[in-house]
Design a protein around this motif. Structure first.
Motif, PDB file in Angstrom:
ATOM      1  N   PRO A  24     -12.806  78.453 -16.309  1.00 20.44           N
ATOM      2  CA  PRO A  24     -13.642  79.436 -17.004  1.00 20.44           C
ATOM      3  C   PRO A  24     -15.111  79.406 -16.600  1.00 20.44           C
ATOM      4  CG  PRO A  24     -13.148  77.590 -18.451  1.00 20.44           C
ATOM      5  CD  PRO A  24     -12.312  77.405 -17.221  1.00 20.44           C
ATOM      6  N   PHE A  25     -15.586  78.300 -16.001  1.00 16.51           N
ATOM      7  CA  PHE A  25     -17.007  78.195 -15.678  1.00 16.51           C
ATOM      8  C   PHE A  25     -17.311  78.479 -14.213  1.00 16.51           C
ATOM      9  CE2 PHE A  25     -16.108  75.097 -19.122  1.00 16.51           C
ATOM     10  CZ  PHE A  25     -16.733  75.788 -20.144  1.00 16.51           C
ATOM     11  N   ALA A  26     -16.283  78.749 -13.410  1.00 22.25           N
ATOM     12  CA  ALA A  26     -16.505  79.026 -11.992  1.00 22.25           C
ATOM     13  C   ALA A  26     -17.349  80.286 -11.837  1.00 22.25           C
ATOM     14  CB  ALA A  26     -15.168  79.192 -11.273  1.00 22.25           C
ATOM     15  N   GLY A  27     -18.464  80.167 -11.143  1.00 21.69           N
ATOM     16  CA  GLY A  27     -19.333  81.314 -10.909  1.00 21.69           C
ATOM     17  C   GLY A  27     -20.389  81.542 -11.963  1.00 21.69           C
ATOM     18  N   LEU A  28     -20.376  80.746 -13.050  1.00 22.85           N
ATOM     19  CA  LEU A  28     -21.363  80.935 -14.111  1.00 22.85           C
ATOM     20  C   LEU A  28     -22.600  80.092 -13.851  1.00 22.85           C
ATOM     21  CD1 LEU A  28     -19.313  80.929 -17.447  1.00 22.85           C
ATOM     22  CD2 LEU A  28     -20.073  82.873 -16.076  1.00 22.85           C
ATOM     23  N   ASP A  29     -23.776  80.668 -14.135  1.00 21.20           N
ATOM     24  CA  ASP A  29     -24.988  79.862 -14.080  1.00 21.20           C
ATOM     25  C   ASP A  29     -25.011  78.913 -15.277  1.00 21.20           C
ATOM     26  OD1 ASP A  29     -26.107  81.295 -16.351  1.00 21.20           O
ATOM     27  OD2 ASP A  29     -26.608  82.911 -14.974  1.00 21.20           O
ATOM     28  N   LEU A  30     -25.909  77.933 -15.230  1.00 21.19           N
ATOM     29  CA  LEU A  30     -25.914  76.877 -16.243  1.00 21.19           C
ATOM     30  C   LEU A  30     -26.151  77.436 -17.643  1.00 21.19           C
ATOM     31  CD1 LEU A  30     -25.737  73.894 -16.918  1.00 21.19           C
ATOM     32  CD2 LEU A  30     -28.182  73.675 -16.384  1.00 21.19           C
ATOM     33  N   ALA A  31     -27.047  78.423 -17.768  1.00 21.99           N
ATOM     34  CA  ALA A  31     -27.335  78.993 -19.087  1.00 21.99           C
ATOM     35  C   ALA A  31     -26.091  79.652 -19.681  1.00 21.99           C
ATOM     36  CB  ALA A  31     -28.472  80.008 -18.982  1.00 21.99           C
ATOM     37  N   SER A  32     -25.337  80.374 -18.857  1.00 23.64           N
ATOM     38  CA  SER A  32     -24.133  81.046 -19.349  1.00 23.64           C
ATOM     39  C   SER A  32     -23.043  80.041 -19.686  1.00 23.64           C
ATOM     40  CB  SER A  32     -23.626  82.043 -18.305  1.00 23.64           C
ATOM     41  OG  SER A  32     -24.593  83.042 -18.051  1.00 23.64           O
ATOM     42  N   SER A  33     -22.899  78.987 -18.871  1.00 21.52           N
ATOM     43  CA  SER A  33     -21.924  77.936 -19.175  1.00 21.52           C
ATOM     44  C   SER A  33     -22.234  77.289 -20.520  1.00 21.52           C
ATOM     45  CB  SER A  33     -21.925  76.871 -18.074  1.00 21.52           C
ATOM     46  OG  SER A  33     -21.502  77.407 -16.847  1.00 21.52           O
ATOM     47  N   THR A  34     -23.516  77.035 -20.767  1.00 23.49           N
ATOM     48  CA  THR A  34     -23.929  76.437 -22.036  1.00 23.49           C
ATOM     49  C   THR A  34     -23.595  77.355 -23.208  1.00 23.49           C
ATOM     50  OG1 THR A  34     -25.729  75.266 -20.923  1.00 23.49           O
ATOM     51  CG2 THR A  34     -25.883  75.486 -23.316  1.00 23.49           C
ATOM     52  N   GLN A  35     -23.834  78.655 -23.028  1.00 22.21           N
ATOM     53  CA  GLN A  35     -23.518  79.616 -24.086  1.00 22.21           C
ATOM     54  C   GLN A  35     -22.026  79.607 -24.395  1.00 22.21           C
ATOM     55  OE1 GLN A  35     -25.424  81.210 -25.989  1.00 22.21           O
ATOM     56  NE2 GLN A  35     -27.312  81.849 -25.010  1.00 22.21           N
ATOM     57  N   PHE A  36     -21.191  79.617 -23.358  1.00 27.22           N
ATOM     58  CA  PHE A  36     -19.755  79.675 -23.602  1.00 27.22           C
ATOM     59  C   PHE A  36     -19.226  78.379 -24.202  1.00 27.22           C
ATOM     60  CE2 PHE A  36     -19.557  83.524 -20.971  1.00 27.22           C
ATOM     61  CZ  PHE A  36     -18.769  84.291 -21.824  1.00 27.22           C
ATOM     62  N   ASN A  37     -19.853  77.264 -23.887  1.00 26.79           N
ATOM     63  CA  ASN A  37     -19.493  76.029 -24.579  1.00 26.79           C
ATOM     64  C   ASN A  37     -19.721  76.176 -26.081  1.00 26.79           C
ATOM     65  OD1 ASN A  37     -18.463  73.738 -23.071  1.00 26.79           O
ATOM     66  ND2 ASN A  37     -20.302  73.906 -21.826  1.00 26.79           N
ATOM     67  N   ARG A  38     -20.837  76.784 -26.446  1.00 28.34           N
ATOM     68  CA  ARG A  38     -21.133  77.015 -27.861  1.00 28.34           C
ATOM     69  C   ARG A  38     -20.118  77.959 -28.489  1.00 28.34           C
ATOM     70  NH1 ARG A  38     -26.649  79.500 -27.645  1.00 28.34           N
ATOM     71  NH2 ARG A  38     -25.987  80.203 -29.706  1.00 28.34           N
ATOM     72  N   TYR A  39     -19.750  79.018 -27.764  1.00 34.49           N
ATOM     73  CA  TYR A  39     -18.791  79.981 -28.306  1.00 34.49           C
ATOM     74  C   TYR A  39     -17.413  79.346 -28.489  1.00 34.49           C
ATOM     75  CZ  TYR A  39     -22.367  83.366 -26.873  1.00 34.49           C
ATOM     76  OH  TYR A  39     -23.544  84.051 -26.708  1.00 34.49           O
ATOM     77  N   MET A  40     -17.011  78.487 -27.546  1.00 35.25           N
ATOM     78  CA  MET A  40     -15.720  77.811 -27.685  1.00 35.25           C
ATOM     79  C   MET A  40     -15.714  76.903 -28.914  1.00 35.25           C
ATOM     80  SD  MET A  40     -14.250  76.835 -23.905  1.00 35.25           S
ATOM     81  CE  MET A  40     -15.512  75.595 -23.599  1.00 35.25           C
ATOM     82  N   GLN A  41     -16.794  76.161 -29.100  1.00 34.93           N
ATOM     83  CA  GLN A  41     -16.872  75.278 -30.263  1.00 34.93           C
ATOM     84  C   GLN A  41     -16.852  76.079 -31.566  1.00 34.93           C
ATOM     85  OE1 GLN A  41     -19.712  71.840 -29.826  1.00 34.93           O
ATOM     86  NE2 GLN A  41     -20.087  72.771 -27.838  1.00 34.93           N
ATOM     87  N   ALA A  42     -17.500  77.246 -31.562  1.00 31.76           N
ATOM     88  CA  ALA A  42     -17.481  78.099 -32.753  1.00 31.76           C
ATOM     89  C   ALA A  42     -16.068  78.605 -33.027  1.00 31.76           C
ATOM     90  CB  ALA A  42     -18.440  79.274 -32.569  1.00 31.76           C
ATOM     91  N   ALA A  43     -15.335  78.960 -31.959  1.00 29.45           N
ATOM     92  CA  ALA A  43     -13.959  79.435 -32.123  1.00 29.45           C
ATOM     93  C   ALA A  43     -13.085  78.358 -32.751  1.00 29.45           C
ATOM     94  CB  ALA A  43     -13.387  79.864 -30.775  1.00 29.45           C
ATOM     95  N   VAL A  44     -13.286  77.117 -32.321  1.00 30.50           N
ATOM     96  CA  VAL A  44     -12.508  76.000 -32.863  1.00 30.50           C
ATOM     97  C   VAL A  44     -12.857  75.758 -34.328  1.00 30.50           C
ATOM     98  CG1 VAL A  44     -12.220  73.498 -32.726  1.00 30.50           C
ATOM     99  CG2 VAL A  44     -12.108  74.877 -30.642  1.00 30.50           C
ATOM    100  N   GLN A  45     -14.145  75.767 -34.638  1.00 28.81           N
ATOM    101  CA  GLN A  45     -14.590  75.445 -35.993  1.00 28.81           C
ATOM    102  C   GLN A  45     -14.289  76.561 -36.989  1.00 28.81           C
ATOM    103  OE1 GLN A  45     -18.734  74.589 -35.447  1.00 28.81           O
ATOM    104  NE2 GLN A  45     -18.352  72.775 -34.176  1.00 28.81           N
ATOM    105  N   LYS A  46     -14.471  77.811 -36.570  1.00 24.70           N
ATOM    106  CA  LYS A  46     -14.360  78.932 -37.505  1.00 24.70           C
ATOM    107  C   LYS A  46     -12.945  79.494 -37.604  1.00 24.70           C
ATOM    108  CE  LYS A  46     -18.844  78.905 -38.188  1.00 24.70           C
ATOM    109  NZ  LYS A  46     -19.443  78.481 -39.476  1.00 24.70           N
ATOM    110  N   THR A  47     -12.181  79.437 -36.508  1.00 22.93           N
ATOM    111  CA  THR A  47     -10.862  80.073 -36.509  1.00 22.93           C
ATOM    112  C   THR A  47      -9.732  79.106 -36.202  1.00 22.93           C
ATOM    113  OG1 THR A  47     -10.921  80.677 -34.152  1.00 22.93           O
ATOM    114  CG2 THR A  47     -11.960  82.204 -35.697  1.00 22.93           C
ATOM    115  N   GLN A  48     -10.057  77.819 -35.977  1.00 19.08           N
ATOM    116  CA  GLN A  48      -9.046  76.800 -35.670  1.00 19.08           C
ATOM    117  C   GLN A  48      -8.243  77.132 -34.410  1.00 19.08           C
ATOM    118  OE1 GLN A  48      -8.239  73.540 -37.316  1.00 19.08           O
ATOM    119  NE2 GLN A  48     -10.400  74.122 -37.489  1.00 19.08           N
ATOM    120  N   THR A  49      -8.869  77.863 -33.494  1.00 16.01           N
ATOM    121  CA  THR A  49      -8.251  78.121 -32.199  1.00 16.01           C
ATOM    122  C   THR A  49      -8.067  76.808 -31.443  1.00 16.01           C
ATOM    123  OG1 THR A  49      -9.165  80.346 -32.016  1.00 16.01           O
ATOM    124  CG2 THR A  49      -8.605  79.248 -29.962  1.00 16.01           C
TER     125      THR A  49
END
Length: 465
Positions: A398-423
């Motif tokens: 999922p991080f191939a081709g992403l700059d560091l700022a975007s990778s960091t953002q998606f890490n946050r979004y993944m953690q939110a998905a786990v915490q809020k929706t139990q994905t």
């Protein structure tokens, strides 16, 4: 040694008015490795395509040894400049690795008597073991290695490398860095590299350049990122989850990749599936989403057989983002995801709008997905998957081709998905930078066996599953 210069170069995409590249002047030093960095969509890949003669600039010129690039014949240009594409699959035209290299050398008018020697040099182990394999049967990392081997076999004086490390494992990454060093020091090749993961490049890069969002190429003294260490916090606990496989054996095309594996993906966790190129990671994902049939064993959903419309429960992010899209624009792609999840728990309208703005996707909503940069396509793919809020997500690189700022953002979004929706998220990634605070456990695929590793279990005593 061959010289390469950019002279007052500007480029604007068709149907757009703002220059992507704006009056760039730069002289590359022969026999050096130059790193070009920049945000997703800044124009890095476009610049390499212009340097290779695949795109014509709006203004300005490219000169090689003082001669305009557009005055060289195709054969002359190919001996001077070689380009490794960001997506290796765009580089292939033949069925097998051996046929592809032979075809390339023939087009370069290499004498028949010299072709066998060039082929042998291009296919050291492990490439030699699958030279006769169908290219579409190789893993993404193996395809990347093949594309690079073919680029090197052209023996061009200048090599343009567009994210060559994106899908390769750490061992092959180090081997490639050593090879680039040899090419630079012993054969005096000029190397121009685009790469977002700079975690181990400090001792290899001679010059670092930044392509700004205003289209200017500037030299930067910014320190390269330090090599990351992946130290997982002790969060892993064996727990029930909806998706499980039992006694799974997978042997596509007669090659056994996974043997007698059993595992249940824990609910509300983020796991990392790792292993060398070609070990079977992407193949396992294809089996789990029913694209490929297992040779033995079963896949269960909540301890029962796979239900109809399985795609409503398990989502898959393909290695190549462009393979994911079913619409022409990002707006339409998002609309389809919203229709499948009309009552989101987390990804409500305000959260989605904020994420699109943070990822700099808002201005791109009505542009064709197929005209976006590789990094922008990856961001569009991931946000469209996350807003589905599916119980399980399988993400391949999922991080191939992403700059560091975007990778960091998606890490946050993944953690939110786990915490809020139990994905439950299981991802394949050779890029570990920034993952230390996200990963709950790691599955290591080695010699046909999956081994569970987490903070309380050392690698040398990891439990086979």
């Amino acid at each position: 040694m061959t010289s390469l210069a950019i002279n007052n170069l500007s480029y604007t995409h068709p149907d757009e008015t703002t220059p992507l590249l704006n009056k760039i002047n730069y002289q590359f030093q022969p026999g050096t490795l130059t790193l070009i960095q920049g945000a997703n969509g800044a124009g890095k890949s476009t610049l390499l395509r212009i340097l290779a003669g695949l795109l014509a600039p709006l203004n300005g010129s490219i000169t090689i040894d003082g001669l305009p690039l557009d005055q060289l014949t195709n054969a002359q240009r190919a001996t001077k400049v070689g380009l490794l594409f960001q997506d290796a699959t765009q580089q292939f035209t033949m069925a097998t690795a051996l046929e592809e290299l032979t075809f390339t050398l023939q087009n370069l008018e290499v004498p028949w008597s010299a072709i066998p020697k060039r082929i042998k040099a291009a296919f050291p182990e492990p490439l030699g073991t699958w030279a006769q394999k169908k290219i579409n049967q190789l893993s993404g990392g193996q395809q990347q290695q093949l594309a690079l081997a073919i680029s090197l076999a052209t023996d061009a004086d200048i090599l343009l490398l567009d994210e060559p490390f994106a899908n390769i494992d750490l061992t092959q990454r180090q081997a490639l860095l050593d090879q680039l060093t040899r090419l630079k020091q012993q054969e005096h090749k000029t190397l121009i590299l685009i790469e977002h993961d700079t975690s181990d490049l400090a001792n290899y890069v001679d010059t670092a350049l930044q392509l700004t969002t205003t289209g200017h190429l500037i030299q930067t003294q910014a320190a390269l990122a330090k090599k990351p260490t992946l130290s997982f916090p002790p969060r892993y606990q064996e727990a029930n989850g909806p998706l499980r496989w039992d006694n799974l054996t997978v042997a596509p095309y007669g090659q056994k990749l996974i043997k007698n594996s059993t595992f249940q993906i824990p609910q509300g966790t983020i796991g990392l599936l790792s292993g060398t190129n070609g070990s079977g990671k992407s193949t396992l994902f294809r089996v789990l989403i029913q694209q490929l049939k297992a040779d033995q064993g079963s896949i269960l959903w909540q301890d029962h057989r796979i239900p109809k419309h399985f795609e409503r429960y398990v989502g898959a992010g393909f290695q190549h983002a462009i393979d994911q899209f079913v619409s022409l624009t990002l707006r339409d792609e998002i609309k389809i995801s919203q229709q499948q999840n009309p009552h989101p728990t987390y990804w409500q309208a305000d959260k989605l709008q904020a994420a699109l703005a943070d990822l700099q996707l808002t201005p791109l909503l009505d542009q064709s997905l197929y005209r976006l940069s590789g990094g922008q396509q990856k961001k569009a793919q991931l946000i469209s998957l996350l807003i589905l809020e599916l119980p399980v997500l399988l993400l391949d690189e999922p991080f191939a081709g992403l700059d560091l700022a975007s990778s960091t953002q998606f890490n946050r979004y993944m953690q939110a998905a786990v915490q809020k929706t139990q994905t439950s998220i299981l991802l394949i990634s050779h890029q570990r930078q920034g993952l230390a605070n996200s990963i709950d456990y790691e599955l290591v695929l080695h010699n046909q066996h999956l081994n569970l590793w987490h903070p309380e279990v050392q690698h040398d005593s990891a439990r086979s599953i």
